[in-house]
Design a protein around this motif. Structure first.
Motif, PDB file in Angstrom:
ATOM      1  N   ALA A  13       0.832  -1.200   0.000  1.00 40.29           N
ATOM      2  CA  ALA A  13       0.000   0.000   0.000  1.00 40.29           C
ATOM      3  C   ALA A  13       0.873   1.260   0.000  1.00 40.29           C
ATOM      4  CB  ALA A  13      -0.915   0.007   1.218  1.00 40.29           C
ATOM      5  N   PRO A 174      -4.425  -7.186   0.701  1.00 45.06           N
ATOM      6  CA  PRO A 174      -4.724  -6.041   1.578  1.00 45.06           C
ATOM      7  C   PRO A 174      -6.055  -6.241   2.274  1.00 45.06           C
ATOM      8  CG  PRO A 174      -5.144  -5.474  -0.721  1.00 45.06           C
ATOM      9  CD  PRO A 174      -4.510  -6.840  -0.724  1.00 45.06           C
ATOM     10  N   ASN A 178      -5.447  -4.353   8.371  1.00 48.88           N
ATOM     11  CA  ASN A 178      -4.551  -5.519   8.340  1.00 48.88           C
ATOM     12  C   ASN A 178      -5.060  -6.645   9.250  1.00 48.88           C
ATOM     13  OD1 ASN A 178      -2.213  -6.719   7.230  1.00 48.88           O
ATOM     14  ND2 ASN A 178      -1.048  -6.330   9.090  1.00 48.88           N
TER      15      ASN A 178
END
Length: 227
Positions: A13, A174, A178
């Motif tokens: 990310a 993703p 998390n």
């Protein structure tokens, strides 16, 4: 160009972007990909490019997106499986963008000011967005759960290579905060895979993303089916 099995291992990310524009040829490839998965997933994902104000001041649980000016808005109807469809097909678009050399991030909070970027048909709502462009950096790896925390194989059964590879790929997907609140279980006949999402924000969407990763990790010759 990297294979998708490699893409899922190198993608991280990114929330800080440069002002380098996305070239026209890559934009065309992205649009073609979006068109394909809109058809397959009955979605209305929309590509929006080069708007410096798109994420200005937009604060998420992860922080502020700085310099972001390109996005894919993920729009769906209200049928019961919309969450998993958004995750599964949105993940395909996100990975294709990475394959084309772009940095990406999954935006799970579709703020009011992002709504002006989308055209909505009756019954549709904007759900999520994928931010993309050329990052200041390429992000970094986040802590992940272990294989044995999310995988289930019947007692006494040897774990198929494809199943373990699929689960390990899913652990690179993703997920919201998390959290990785999903499980993959192989039935005793050795071909059917059951999935389950946990409790928490966006867990059904996270499962859709993880299932996309699982399929890529398991490979086209795995021969498994979803329960």
């Amino acid at each position: 160009m990297m294979e998708l099995s490699e893409v899922i291992r190198v993608r991280h990310a990114v929330r800080r972007y440069t002002d380098k524009p996305i070239p026209q040829d890559i934009a065309v490839e992205l649009q073609n990909t979006i068109d394909q998965y809109n058809r397959e997933g009955n979605l209305s994902m929309q590509l929006k490019l080069n708007d410096p104000a798109a994420f200005e001041g937009f604060l998420t649980d992860y922080g502020i997106y700085k310099g972001a000016r390109n996005l894919v808005a993920i729009v769906s109807d209200r049928t019961s499986d919309w969450e998993e469809r958004c995750g599964y097909y949105g993940a395909h678009v996100l990975l294709r963008a990475t394959q084309l050399g772009l940095d990406t991030g999954w935006v799970r909070q579709f703020g009011r000011h992002l709504r002006r970027h989308v055209a909505l048909e009756q019954g549709e709502r904007p759900r999520f967005a994928i931010v993309m462009g050329y990052g200041v950096s390429h992000g970094h790896q986040h802590k992940s759960k272990r294989y044995d925390q999310v995988a289930r194989v019947p007692d006494g059964m040897a774990t198929p290579t494809w199943f373990r590879a699929g689960v390990e790929a899913a652990l690179l997907a993703p997920t919201s905060l998390n959290q990785q609140k999903f499980t993959f279980a192989l039935r005793s006949e050795g071909r059917t895979v059951e999935t389950k999402e946990g409790f928490g924000p966006c867990t059904r969407t996270d499962l859709g993303i993880a299932k996309c990763h699982f399929e890529i990790g398991a490979g086209p010759d795995a021969g498994f089916v979803w329960a």
